[in-house]
Design a protein around this motif. Structure first.
Motif, PDB file in Angstrom:
ATOM      1  N   HIS A 146       0.837  -1.206   0.000  1.00 30.99           N
ATOM      2  CA  HIS A 146       0.000   0.000   0.000  1.00 30.99           C
ATOM      3  C   HIS A 146       0.874   1.259   0.000  1.00 30.99           C
ATOM      4  N   LEU A 147       1.953   1.228   0.767  1.00 31.77           N
ATOM      5  CA  LEU A 147       2.874   2.372   0.796  1.00 31.77           C
ATOM      6  C   LEU A 147       3.480   2.626  -0.586  1.00 31.77           C
ATOM      7  N   VAL A 148       3.828   1.561  -1.288  1.00 31.68           N
ATOM      8  CA  VAL A 148       4.397   1.694  -2.633  1.00 31.68           C
ATOM      9  C   VAL A 148       3.352   2.283  -3.578  1.00 31.68           C
ATOM     10  N   GLN A 149       2.100   1.812  -3.453  1.00 30.53           N
ATOM     11  CA  GLN A 149       1.044   2.248  -4.356  1.00 30.53           C
ATOM     12  C   GLN A 149       0.644   3.701  -4.141  1.00 30.53           C
ATOM     13  N   THR A 150       0.803   4.205  -2.922  1.00 26.59           N
ATOM     14  CA  THR A 150       0.461   5.607  -2.682  1.00 26.59           C
ATOM     15  C   THR A 150       1.447   6.537  -3.374  1.00 26.59           C
ATOM     16  N   GLY A 151       2.662   6.074  -3.612  1.00 28.07           N
ATOM     17  CA  GLY A 151       3.632   6.825  -4.403  1.00 28.07           C
ATOM     18  C   GLY A 151       4.267   7.991  -3.697  1.00 28.07           C
ATOM     19  N   GLN A 152       4.166   8.069  -2.373  1.00 23.88           N
ATOM     20  CA  GLN A 152       4.780   9.181  -1.650  1.00 23.88           C
ATOM     21  C   GLN A 152       6.302   9.072  -1.624  1.00 23.88           C
ATOM     22  N   ALA A 159      12.219   1.733  -3.761  1.00 28.06           N
ATOM     23  CA  ALA A 159      13.534   1.442  -3.178  1.00 28.06           C
ATOM     24  C   ALA A 159      13.666   2.082  -1.793  1.00 28.06           C
ATOM     25  N   GLN A 160      13.172   3.307  -1.636  1.00 32.95           N
ATOM     26  CA  GLN A 160      13.246   3.985  -0.343  1.00 32.95           C
ATOM     27  C   GLN A 160      12.372   3.285   0.694  1.00 32.95           C
ATOM     28  N   ILE A 161      11.173   2.882   0.293  1.00 33.92           N
ATOM     29  CA  ILE A 161      10.278   2.173   1.212  1.00 33.92           C
ATOM     30  C   ILE A 161      10.911   0.847   1.634  1.00 33.92           C
ATOM     31  N   ALA A 162      11.511   0.136   0.683  1.00 33.84           N
ATOM     32  CA  ALA A 162      12.172  -1.136   0.991  1.00 33.84           C
ATOM     33  C   ALA A 162      13.287  -0.914   2.011  1.00 33.84           C
ATOM     34  N   ARG A 163      14.088   0.117   1.817  1.00 33.84           N
ATOM     35  CA  ARG A 163      15.164   0.418   2.775  1.00 33.84           C
ATOM     36  C   ARG A 163      14.586   0.754   4.151  1.00 33.84           C
ATOM     37  N   ASP A 164      13.534   1.577   4.176  1.00 34.06           N
ATOM     38  CA  ASP A 164      12.917   1.965   5.449  1.00 34.06           C
ATOM     39  C   ASP A 164      12.366   0.754   6.207  1.00 34.06           C
ATOM     40  N   LEU A 165      11.815  -0.206   5.474  1.00 39.03           N
ATOM     41  CA  LEU A 165      11.218  -1.386   6.103  1.00 39.03           C
ATOM     42  C   LEU A 165      12.237  -2.492   6.374  1.00 39.03           C
TER      43      LEU A 165
END
Length: 98
Positions: free
Chosen positions: A18-24, A28-34
């Motif tokens: 869902h975070l990826v789909q929101t596009g904020q 790659a950044q979301i993957a690193r954060d998680l």
């Protein structure tokens, strides 16, 4: 020694996608954060798109298709055993002693 693979709950995977789909942020950044690999996040996204609510069934749970396949394999095995028993019985009873 083999590296132990982390297991993530379904809710975590769905929220990550869902975070990826929101596009904020970028994937790659979301993957690193998680703390997951970018490729893992891509795999989760594809699985959720393909299977919808049946995605990420978890260990021991199967999709309806996998469950049907497992049941059919069990049935085929049972039928093979029955066939083999009948073949042996025919061999025994058709052999007439003289």
């Amino acid at each position: 020694m083999a590296k132990e693979q982390k297991k993530y709950p379904k809710e975590f995977k769905v929220e990550a996608v869902h975070l990826v789909q929101t596009g904020q942020k970028s994937q790659a950044q979301i993957a690193r954060d998680l703390g997951v690999a970018d490729s893992t996040l891509s795999t989760w996204r594809k699985e959720l798109e393909e299977h919808g609510p049946n995605a990420f069934p978890g260990s021991g749970h199967q999709t309806p298709l996998e469950e049907e396949n497992r049941q059919l394999k069990r049935e085929v095995n049972s039928l093979r055993q029955e066939r083999d028993i009948l073949k042996k019985a025919i061999g025994i009873f058709s052999h007439v002693p003289r």
